[in-house]
Design an enzyme around this catalytic site. Sequence first.
Site, PDB file in Angstrom:
ATOM      1  N   TRP A   1     -15.812  29.054  28.298  1.00 53.60           N
ATOM      2  CA  TRP A   1     -14.801  27.986  28.295  1.00 53.60           C
ATOM      3  C   TRP A   1     -14.939  27.245  29.626  1.00 53.60           C
ATOM      4  O   TRP A   1     -14.909  27.877  30.691  1.00 53.60           O
ATOM      5  CB  TRP A   1     -13.420  28.645  28.175  1.00 53.60           C
ATOM      6  CG  TRP A   1     -12.250  27.724  28.080  1.00 53.60           C
ATOM      7  CD1 TRP A   1     -12.131  26.630  27.267  1.00 53.60           C
ATOM      8  CD2 TRP A   1     -11.001  27.848  28.794  1.00 53.60           C
ATOM      9  NE1 TRP A   1     -10.882  26.072  27.432  1.00 53.60           N
ATOM     10  CE2 TRP A   1     -10.176  26.786  28.364  1.00 53.60           C
ATOM     11  CE3 TRP A   1     -10.507  28.729  29.744  1.00 53.60           C
ATOM     12  CZ2 TRP A   1      -8.884  26.601  28.852  1.00 53.60           C
ATOM     13  CZ3 TRP A   1      -9.220  28.558  30.228  1.00 53.60           C
ATOM     14  CH2 TRP A   1      -8.428  27.504  29.788  1.00 53.60           C
TER      15      TRP A   1
ATOM     16  N   ASP B   1     -10.446  37.902  29.449  1.00 53.81           N
ATOM     17  CA  ASP B   1      -9.652  36.797  28.919  1.00 53.81           C
ATOM     18  C   ASP B   1      -9.435  37.095  27.438  1.00 53.81           C
ATOM     19  O   ASP B   1     -10.397  37.196  26.673  1.00 53.81           O
ATOM     20  CB  ASP B   1     -10.417  35.483  29.121  1.00 53.81           C
ATOM     21  CG  ASP B   1      -9.635  34.269  28.625  1.00 53.81           C
ATOM     22  OD1 ASP B   1      -8.841  34.403  27.671  1.00 53.81           O
ATOM     23  OD2 ASP B   1      -9.830  33.173  29.187  1.00 53.81           O
TER      24      ASP B   1
ATOM     25  N   LYS C   1      -2.179  30.775  20.783  1.00 51.85           N
ATOM     26  CA  LYS C   1      -2.838  30.722  19.475  1.00 51.85           C
ATOM     27  C   LYS C   1      -2.223  31.736  18.520  1.00 51.85           C
ATOM     28  O   LYS C   1      -2.022  31.445  17.350  1.00 51.85           O
ATOM     29  CB  LYS C   1      -4.330  31.008  19.606  1.00 51.85           C
ATOM     30  CG  LYS C   1      -4.940  30.697  20.957  1.00 51.85           C
ATOM     31  CD  LYS C   1      -5.445  29.290  21.091  1.00 51.85           C
ATOM     32  CE  LYS C   1      -5.825  29.005  22.537  1.00 51.85           C
ATOM     33  NZ  LYS C   1      -6.445  27.716  22.729  1.00 51.85           N
TER      34      LYS C   1
END
Length: 399
Positions: free
Chosen positions: A131, A212, A247
């Site tokens: 990312w 993460d 999410k």
Amino acid sequence: MMFSHLEPYAGDPILSLNEAFQKDPRADKVNLSIGIYFDDAGRIPVLDCVRRAEASMLAESAPKSYLPIEGSAAMRTAVQHLLFGAGHEAVTGGRVATLQTVGSSGGLKVGADFIKRWLPQNEVWVSDPTWDNHRAMFEGAGIAVHTYPYYDATTGGLKFDAMLDTLRQLPARSVVLLHACCHNPTGVDLAPEQWRALIPVLRERELLPFLDLAYQGYGDGFAEDADAVRALAASGLTFFIANSFSKSMSVYGERAGALSVVCADAAEAELVLGQLKATVRRNYSSPPIHAAGIVGRVLTDPALRAAWETDVSAMRERIKGMRRSLHAVLQAKRPGRDFGYFLSQRGMFSYTGLKAVQVDRLRDEFGVYLVRSGRICVAGLNTGNVERTAVAMAAVLGA
Ligand code: KET
């Protein structure tokens, strides 16, 4: 003029593309740009468990004081149980320091600032690719960022041996950023046995893993997607984990996340928690109370928790269905190519292998938006657009 010397901000590649999509007047446009879950009607769902949690908060109408620097105690405990399992020795032994943060982005930044302050010599290694904001955040904290091999473009899979070889060369106490599940942008994850092969390397080299976990529930399930977290905790390693509810609860704008540091013992965890609090106090002082109310209730109320698990299973299965549909159409249109990676890659994203010029054609000619690396958010596909999206991809792929 005070600021005429400023460099113009080019904009964030993901967020700007999402904004460009909103402005596109074409009715049949398709948004595969940002990592947001859309339902089969193309809407961002408000989960029923979240709506019910909010209704109970509204009914209570409790005062909105500041939360403590480290966030809501109820949420922090619930997060530990979600990540490690309630009975995990690291949790019961009090050797995990957990703070509620401003999204997992807040957790990553607080962790980066803490590392810069207390381990100032250490540098960070991130997967190639990762990312984009990982690099920006750690560099923004003043830490040098390097990459380790990860994605294998020839197979659409993992370069696991090359990854291990690089990690074996790192200076002691280097920070290794790892995606705990549903790798962004590639959808390529370590298998459970690969995590177990990685752990001895991390330990021997005295590396500091930073996990993460932004997509828990989108891979195989809440516990399954926390397998890496639990395996690292069981191994006795010290590590960081930033986790997100953006999410998994579809609460992006609430900024719901946490940072946990698994330490050697409870005394060390207390020291770490103290300095993490100091870091937060001089950044944003304390995290959002509404996010804590939602997450705390959904995780701890048995009825809301059950409803949440059902909804996330359905979201996960819908994405898997879209992977199968995309794969089937592409395979039929381009039988000479192997699109099996759409089925083996996991979570919200897949790496299509599309080149930037092909991505541009998809957007300009077909109204299909994806980031120029070729990453697609599979959750932007639905029964109404998957066929023509696949046809458009086949068209730009060439022979
Ligand atoms: N980590 C990863 C791997 C990640 O993909 C995101 C968001 C975040 C952290 C930040 O999530 P937060 O809401 O702060 O808890 N990714 C999507 C959105 C974005 O770029 O901000 C994306 O990649 O599209």
